[in-house]
Design a protein around this motif. Structure first.
Motif, short mmCIF file in Angstrom:
data_model
loop_
_atom_site.label_atom_id
_atom_site.label_comp_id
_atom_site.label_asym_id
_atom_site.label_seq_id
_atom_site.Cartn_x
_atom_site.Cartn_y
_atom_site.Cartn_z
N VAL A 1 0.86 -1.26 0.15
CA VAL A 1 -0.18 0.00 0.00
C VAL A 1 0.93 1.17 0.17
CG1 VAL A 1 -1.61 1.28 1.28
CG2 VAL A 1 -1.91 -1.09 1.24
N LEU A 2 0.53 2.12 -0.93
CA LEU A 2 1.31 3.38 -1.06
C LEU A 2 0.52 4.71 -0.58
CD1 LEU A 2 2.79 3.04 -4.46
CD2 LEU A 2 4.05 2.26 -2.64
N ARG A 3 1.38 5.43 0.30
CA ARG A 3 0.62 6.63 0.52
C ARG A 3 1.11 7.60 -0.47
NH1 ARG A 3 -2.30 8.17 4.71
NH2 ARG A 3 -1.65 6.40 5.97
N MET A 4 0.21 8.24 -1.33
CA MET A 4 0.29 9.21 -2.21
C MET A 4 0.45 10.58 -1.68
SD MET A 4 -0.09 6.78 -4.44
CE MET A 4 -0.28 7.49 -6.18
N PHE A 5 1.06 11.45 -2.66
CA PHE A 5 0.90 12.97 -2.38
C PHE A 5 -0.30 13.51 -2.04
CE2 PHE A 5 1.98 17.31 -4.02
CZ PHE A 5 2.72 17.63 -2.92
N SER A 6 -1.33 12.95 -2.58
CA SER A 6 -2.51 13.86 -2.22
C SER A 6 -2.94 13.12 -0.91
CB SER A 6 -3.62 13.09 -3.16
OG SER A 6 -4.21 11.76 -2.99
N VAL B 1 -3.10 3.72 -1.92
CA VAL B 1 -3.23 3.17 -3.02
C VAL B 1 -2.75 1.47 -2.62
CG1 VAL B 1 -2.86 2.53 -5.53
CG2 VAL B 1 -3.31 4.90 -4.60
N GLU B 2 -3.60 0.49 -2.85
CA GLU B 2 -3.09 -0.82 -2.69
C GLU B 2 -2.54 -1.31 -4.26
OE1 GLU B 2 -4.59 -5.39 -1.66
OE2 GLU B 2 -6.02 -3.87 -2.10
N VAL B 3 -1.48 -1.54 -4.13
CA VAL B 3 -0.74 -1.88 -5.55
C VAL B 3 -1.21 -3.30 -6.02
CG1 VAL B 3 1.28 -2.01 -6.99
CG2 VAL B 3 0.93 -0.24 -5.37
N LEU B 4 -2.12 -3.62 -6.75
CA LEU B 4 -2.28 -5.21 -7.21
C LEU B 4 -1.54 -5.60 -8.09
CD1 LEU B 4 -6.08 -5.05 -6.77
CD2 LEU B 4 -4.50 -6.06 -5.04
N ASN B 5 -1.42 -4.71 -9.10
CA ASN B 5 -0.38 -4.90 -10.29
C ASN B 5 0.87 -4.09 -10.46
OD1 ASN B 5 0.62 -5.53 -12.87
ND2 ASN B 5 -0.97 -6.76 -13.31
N THR B 6 1.89 -4.39 -10.26
CA THR B 6 3.10 -3.42 -10.22
C THR B 6 3.23 -2.81 -12.02
OG1 THR B 6 4.80 -4.78 -10.56
CG2 THR B 6 4.18 -4.11 -8.62
N ASP B 7 2.56 -3.42 -12.59
CA ASP B 7 2.64 -2.93 -14.26
C ASP B 7 1.68 -2.01 -14.62
OD1 ASP B 7 3.75 -2.94 -16.73
OD2 ASP B 7 2.72 -4.73 -17.47
N ALA B 8 0.70 -1.52 -13.53
CA ALA B 8 -0.24 -0.68 -13.47
C ALA B 8 0.68 0.68 -12.89
CB ALA B 8 -1.38 -0.74 -13.14
N GLU B 9 1.74 0.95 -13.52
CA GLU B 9 2.67 1.91 -12.81
C GLU B 9 2.37 3.31 -13.06
OE1 GLU B 9 3.39 0.49 -15.28
OE2 GLU B 9 4.22 2.09 -16.56
N GLY B 10 1.89 3.42 -14.45
CA GLY B 10 1.82 5.02 -14.89
C GLY B 10 0.82 5.77 -14.14
N ARG B 11 -0.34 5.29 -13.91
CA ARG B 11 -1.26 5.92 -13.12
C ARG B 11 -0.78 6.39 -11.66
NH1 ARG B 11 -5.29 1.04 -13.73
NH2 ARG B 11 -4.21 1.00 -15.65
N LEU B 12 0.12 5.62 -11.11
CA LEU B 12 0.72 5.92 -9.69
C LEU B 12 1.74 7.16 -9.73
CD1 LEU B 12 1.63 2.10 -8.57
CD2 LEU B 12 -0.22 3.61 -7.92
#
Ligand code: BES
Ligand code: MN
Ligand code: ZN
Length: 508
Positions: free
Chosen positions: A337-342, A346-357
């Protein structure tokens, strides 16, 4: 870099390697397009017949070479197809001219100088021909042995000198159109270079350094957040994506400001300098071209510099979200789980969906300045490529009128784009049992799911559009029109147009 000039010289006396004329597809065979009268006359008015004898039809993309007529200093005439002849009184479409000029410039690789006698009804046509020629005269030779002497365009150097005849060199509108075409094409070609640069050389720090150099050269303000500054600021998305790489991530803010501005446009680009997929590693066959995953950041970078070179009366801030997505012992795991700047998690289920992060952090950062609009550009999803193919980018937005305006701006400059929806029902697929949102949802409509994810990181009340350029950013097939193999510079012209429309108050 190829030079572009307007000239009042007559075609026969001009010293050049080739004369370019247009041939269109008429109802009864090929017709010579306006602008080439002097050439046609030298063939006794029979140039169309000569071309037909040589097999020309006037189809788009067609190239016919023939010896220049007696009395011409240039040895060669190149007839380039313009497609269907327009209705009486209608001029040639700007994009048809741009493509034809690009085809001619590519066919003339290896030549030094060419005079273009294509149909110009106004300054905008001259701009289109100039832009097409400069974009067609592109090659990427940095990594060829012998450097500049080993040419990628079929072993030949790109056309060096483009002279447009038939325009009005002393007319202010024509001069401005040529200046605009030059600035846009040069910056677009630079974006192509960045995309084509292999990822072992273009890592986030290297990209940031290039942005700093450009800022110095063009009087822009630049701010680079390195991994320490990102940690201090709480940019969990960018850091999470970059954590598996030996090359640390960066967030670059590049600002063009002018006292004449009434509006502020923010541009945000996905800058994954290489996307291996991370721990959710991509299989072989899906990672060979993933150096192109920074095409959004390259487009934003090019557009900000072009806006500055053109002195547009609008403030433009470019945000480059730069990271390399790699698997390693320090990489983000599926389940993290990442804590975003906002502040959202976000729970990262797929590290290949990285662009949106990485975009989420940059979009929230851009939102803090309360710009009049935010436009992000990203090679975001394979789903968008499946939906729209390799030449069209998808446009999503939180405002329907803005989405339409962006779509129209793209078409106006000759980029193929298509509006896509953000269906509310797809949001719940990203519900996470542990975090505020997951970085993946339903597989079906994956491009729209990604758009819905980004929308969560737009500040309240800010107009936003998202361009998914995963299809058109990188051309794996053969060159066409003014588009080379490899990096294409997708979205640059649309972004520049959006900046112009924002400056003139004609955009939302
Ligand atoms: N960079 C890719 C998207 C992409 C695909 C760009 C093809 C250019 C050509 C992106 O980071 C990605 O991997 N997206 C995943 C998302 C999925 C895991 C939810 C995709 O589209 O498969
Ligand atoms: Mn990916
Ligand atoms: Zn990616």
């Amino acid at each position: 870099m190829t030079a572009l000039t307007l000239s009042t010289a007559g075609a026969p006396g001009l010293r050049a390697d080739a004369i370019v004329v247009g041939v269109a597809k008429g109802t009864k065979g090929p017709v010579v397009a306006p602008g080439a009268e002097a050439v046609d006359k030298a063939y006794d008015g029979k140039l169309a017949d000569v071309l037909e004898t040589l097999g020309a039809s006037g189809a788009e993309g067609e190239v016919t070479k023939l010896p220049a007529p007696a009395g011409f200093k240039a040895p060669l005439v190149l007839a380039v197809g313009l497609g269907a002849e327009p209705e009486k009184d209608a001029g040639y479409d700007g994009e048809a001219l741009r493509r034809a000029a690009g085809v001619a410039a590519r066919a003339l690789a290896g030549s030094k100088k060419a005079a273009f006698l294509l149909p110009l009804t106004d300054a905008a046509d001259a701009g289109a021909v100039g832009e097409g020629a400069l974009l067609g005269a592109y090659s990427f030779d940095t990594y060829k042995e012998n450097g500049k002497d080993a040419k990628s365009a079929g072993g030949k150097a790109p056309l060096a000198d483009v002279v447009l005849l038939g325009g009005k060199p002393r007319d202010r509108a024509y001069k401005a159109a040529i200046e605009r075409a030059t600035a846009v094409a040069e910056e677009l070609n630079r974006a192509r270079d960045l995309v084509n640069t292999p990822p072992n050389d273009l890592n986030p720090a290297a990209f940031a350094a290039i942005a700093q150099d450009a800022a110095k050269a063009h009087g822009l303000k630049v701010q680079v957040l390195d991994e320490k500054a990102l940690a201090k600021g709480g940019y969990g998305g960018i850091l999470g994506v970059g954590s598996g790489s030996a090359s640390a991530p960066r967030l670059v803010k590049l600002s063009y400001t002018t006292s004449k501005a009434k509006k502020h446009l923010a541009l945000v680009g996905k800058g994954i300098t290489y996307d291996s997929g991370g721990i959710s590693l991509k299989p072989a066959g899906h990672n060979e071209t993933m150096k192109c995953d920074m095409s959004g950041a390259a487009a934003v970078f090019a557009a900000v510099v072009a806006a500055a070179r053109l002195g547009l009366e609008v403030n433009v801030t470019g945000w480059l979200a730069l990271a390399e997505n790699m698997p390693s012992g320090s990489a983000t795991r599926p389940g993290d789980v990442l804590r975003m700047f906002s502040g959202k998690t976000v729970e990262v289920l797929n590290t290949d969906a990285e662009g949106r992060l990485v975009l989420a952090d940059a979009l929230w950062a851009a939102s803090q300045e309360k710009p009049d609009a935010i436009v992000d550009v990203a090679t975001l999803t394979g789903a968008m490529v499946l939906a729209l193919g390799n030449r069209t980018f998808g446009v999503m937005a939180n405002d329907e009128a803005f989405r339409t305006a962006v779509h129209e701006a793209a078409e106006e400059v000759g980029e193929e784009a298509w509006p896509m929806p953000l269906p509310e029902h797809l949001r719940k697929g990203m519900d996470s049992p542990v975090a505020d949102i997951a970085n993946m949802g339903e597989r079906m409509g994956g491009g729209l799911v990604a758009g819905l994810f980004l929308r969560e990181f737009i500040g309240d009340g800010i107009t936003w559009a998202h361009l998914d350029i995963a299809g058109p950013a990188f051309n794996e097939q053969g060159p066409f029109g003014y588009t080379p193999k490899g990096g294409t510079g997708s979205a640059v012209r649309t972004l520049v147009r959006l900046a112009e429309l924002t400056a003139s108050g004609d955009l939302g």
